[in-house]
Design an enzyme around this catalytic site. Structure first.
Site, PDB file in Angstrom:
ATOM      1  CB  SER A  62      -0.736   0.111   1.290  1.00 19.90           C
ATOM      2  OG  SER A  62      -1.396   1.161   1.437  1.00 19.90           O
ATOM      3  CE1 TYR A 115      -4.751  -2.160   4.834  1.00 18.72           C
ATOM      4  CE2 TYR A 115      -3.791  -0.094   4.563  1.00 18.72           C
ATOM      5  CZ  TYR A 115      -4.159  -1.194   3.864  1.00 18.72           C
ATOM      6  OH  TYR A 115      -4.308  -1.235   2.968  1.00 18.72           O
TER       7      TYR A 115
END
Length: 684
Positions: free
Chosen positions: A561, A574
């Site tokens: 990401s 996350y």
């Protein structure tokens, strides 16, 4: 010559229906094996006069799925007139080229070598099939005597002759000389039957097949493959599948010496019974006989000469030795039989590998080819059983097999195949692939020629997503909780047994909890890290074992990401686990490079559309963080990028393709941003 044509164009429709019925039953013929025909009349659009036509299954088609587009359409008068220019058996191949001058209209599919048989036989409908029972008689040492005993004057023996014009003339003469006959047994090959109507031809074909099968069943001796071989009996289902999965990577590497292959595993009773019997080494060494069989299974299989109780290590060591011997023997076979005009050798690796106690691996350029090769060898086992029950199995000799395998017409058929897609022959596993980014990646990989295993926590969803891509020759669904070593191992075992190996792994499974530091619990932290950091580690470790054993290189892709380098609010668990994944890429690239395995990552921006993560509540929480309505979150993300574009699952899939399709063959340890330009996430 008598009028054998049907007076309407319905002959073609009847032919397709008959072909589909015959071809859908494996007792009648094998996949893409045999051909059928019908004769009829139509009005010639040029002259306005009736013209006699022959509709016949074209080259390479399959009877069970035959459609009108798969028929070759020829003018019967012009086809039969070729008898006047037939140059003899030494120049058979020229006759196939001559068929082009007999086509009606655009001609339909390419005519096959068997076209002459259908055109010259004086019957309105002709079937040429490869049933196990018929080939058993055709390959028996005393097949001619058996044919007379079983069928009387209704079926006539035809000695082996390579398919072509002369065989067509031979069968036509037999029908003319034996008006009571309904068909023939073709030595070493199969059967041909005929009738005045489509229904009659079908009845006659089925009568020959069923009569042969009934005779074998009632007159065959017990244990045609000999006594049980001590230690060679089938292992338990769990044991043989575990051993097969352990052998699969090494085997695939061996059989891919010349060209990368996809595999298929079969542990059917026919295979296990054959390998448990004393005569299996002798019979396997004789090879298959029917041309359709050995064209797909190669002249003979590689047979492991150890019992099923041998350890995996012992089996691997012996398989390496046997593979070297097989390649040397195949090269010698080619050298003994090749002429200056023969096509070049097509590779010396086996297509069939038999493992006593375990089963059979079959190989091909794609999964369908591999599966069909295995089905053909099961047909061959059935043929051997029938022939040995009544007589002695006696296939056509080596030189004739070579003439078929390296036939210029077969070379032409191979040349007509479309060019392989960029990922043809590659086997992919994508985690979290039942929806969103993972599903888009699996779809793109399959579209580019790979076979794909869709892994997901929800098996039903994984199987449904796989079904959308096509049959199990294209994709399978497997259940895999990536936090469980056992489930990962079981999932990879399924991939190995379905496709024979593994080349490309995409670590995509993930979830996200949008919470501030003070709201994040230890359970939240552990969940995020278990699924993505630990899960990616476990999947990569299990996959690396396979890739190293295969010795074919490979790709591991991490869907990380932009958050692995970008610090945003309310996202600590996350983003931290994404940073962990990002560094795994670098660590594994450094460790696996010596095995030819490339490890790369992709850093997307938030992918809203189609995302299971966003639909599960993450989207609402991120929208709240940024103060926008949830339905506008994708547009919000787009407006903060340099390109002002929303990132879609397909954009991530495109990056996976670029990394794995071959052009970036020297790239490893790279992270590709797919974020439409987020300056704060630029790699430094």
């Amino acid at each position: 010559m008598t009028d054998t044509t049907t007076s309407t164009a319905s002959a073609a429709a009847d032919l397709i229906a008959r072909s589909n019925r015959l071809g859908s039953d494996p007792r009648n013929t094998n996949y893409a094996g045999g051909n059928t025909s019908a004769k009829g009349t139509e009005i010639d659009p040029v002259t306005g006069e009736p013209v006699e036509l022959l509709w016949v299954k074209g080259s390479g088609g399959d009877l069970g799925t035959l459609k009108e587009s798969g028929l070759a359409v020829l003018r019967l008068d012009r086809l039969r007139a070729l008898s006047g220019v037939y140059p003899g058996v030494d120049r058979e191949d020229e006759m196939v080229a001559a068929f082009d001058y007999t086509l009606h209209g655009k001609g339909g599919a390419a005519p096959s070598i068997d076209t002459a048989m259908h055109g010259l036989v004086d019957a309105a409908h002709v079937d040429h099939l490869h049933p196990d029972s018929g080939i058993a008689i055709a390959t028996a040492a005393d097949g001619e005597v058996l044919t007379d005993t079983i069928f009387g004057d209704k079926v006539v023996w035809v000695p082996w002759r390579r398919p072509g014009w002369q065989l067509g003339e031979d069968i036509a003469a037999i029908k003319k000389q034996n008006p009571e006959a309904i068909g023939t047994i073709l030595g070493g090959h199969g059967i041909t039957a005929w009738g005045d109507t489509s229904d009659e031809a079908e009845r006659n074909s089925l009568w020959i097949i069923e009569t042969a099968a009934a005779y074998i069943a009632s007159h065959g001796r017990p244990a045609p493959f000999g006594a049980a071989l001590a230690g060679y009996e089938a292992l338990s289902e769990d044991a043989r599948r575990e051993k097969a999965a352990a052998l699969a990577p090494v085997l695939r590497g061996l059989v891919s010496t010349d060209e990368v292959k996809v595999g298929h595993f079969t542990d059917s009773p026919e295979v296990l019974d054959f390998l448990a019997s004393a005569e299996h080494p002798r019979l396997a060494a004789l090879g298959t006989s029917c041309p359709d069989h050995f064209l797909r299974t190669k002249v003979k299989p590689l047979v492991l000469d150890l019992p099923g109780t041998a350890t995996v290590e012992e089996s691997i060591a012996r398989l390496r030795e046997l593979h070297d011997e097989y390649r040397a023997e195949y090269q010698a076979y080619y050298d003994r039989n090749a002429t200056p005009s023969s096509p070049a050798i097509r590779g010396a690796d086996p297509a069939i590998v038999l493992i006593p106690g375990v089963g059979m691996f079959s190989y091909g350029a794609d999964k369908q080819t591999a599966r069909v090769a295995g089905e053909f060898y099961v047909n061959a086992i059935n043929v051997m059983r029938g022939a040995e029950s009544l007589s002695t199995y006696a296939p056509i000799d080596e030189h004739e097999k070579f003439r078929i395998e390296y036939w210029a017409l077969e070379e032409a058929k191979l040349a007509r195949r479309p060019a392989p897609k960029p990922l043809a022959g590659r086997i992919a596993l994508v985690t979290g692939a039942a929806s969103g980014i993972g599903k888009a990646i699996a779809t793109r990989l399959a579209h580019e020629g790979a076979v794909v295993a869709i892994a997901d926590l929800d098996l039903a969803k994984a199987q449904a997503a796989a079904a959308e891509l096509g049959s199990t020759d294209v994709a399978i669904g497997v259940q895999a909780n990536v936090t469980s070593e056992d489930e990962i191992d079981a999932g990879i075992q399924q991939v190995l047994l379905a496709f024979g190996g593994l080349d490309l792994v995409v670590n995509n499974a993930g979830l996200s909890l949008s919470k501030s530091l003070l709201e994040t619990t230890v359970a939240d932290w552990d969940l995020q890290h278990n699924v993505m950091a630990k899960g990616s580690f476990l999947v990569s470790r299990a996959a690396a074992r396979v890739l190293i054993d295969q010795e074919l290189g490979g790709d591991i892709i991490y869907i990380s990401s932009k958050n692995s380098v970008f610090a945003g609010p309310n996202n600590i668990a996350y983003s931290a686990t994404k940073a962990d994944q990002a560094h795994q890429v670098r660590l594994l690239a450094a460790e696996l490079g010596e095995y030819g395995v490339k490890v790369n990552g992709i850093n997307p921006d938030g992918v809203v559309r189609g995302s299971g993560i966003f639909a599960g509540g993450w989207g609402a929480k991120r929208a709240a963080v940024y103060g926008v309505p949830e339905e506008e979150l994708g547009a919000y993300y787009a407006q903060r990028t340099l390109l002002k574009r929303e990132v879609l699952p397909e954009n991530v899939a495109n990056a996976v393709f670029v990394l794995t399709a071959g052009d970036l063959s020297h790239t490893t340890g790279l992270h590709i941003p797919v974020d439409a330009g987020v300056a704060a996430a630029f790699l430094r």
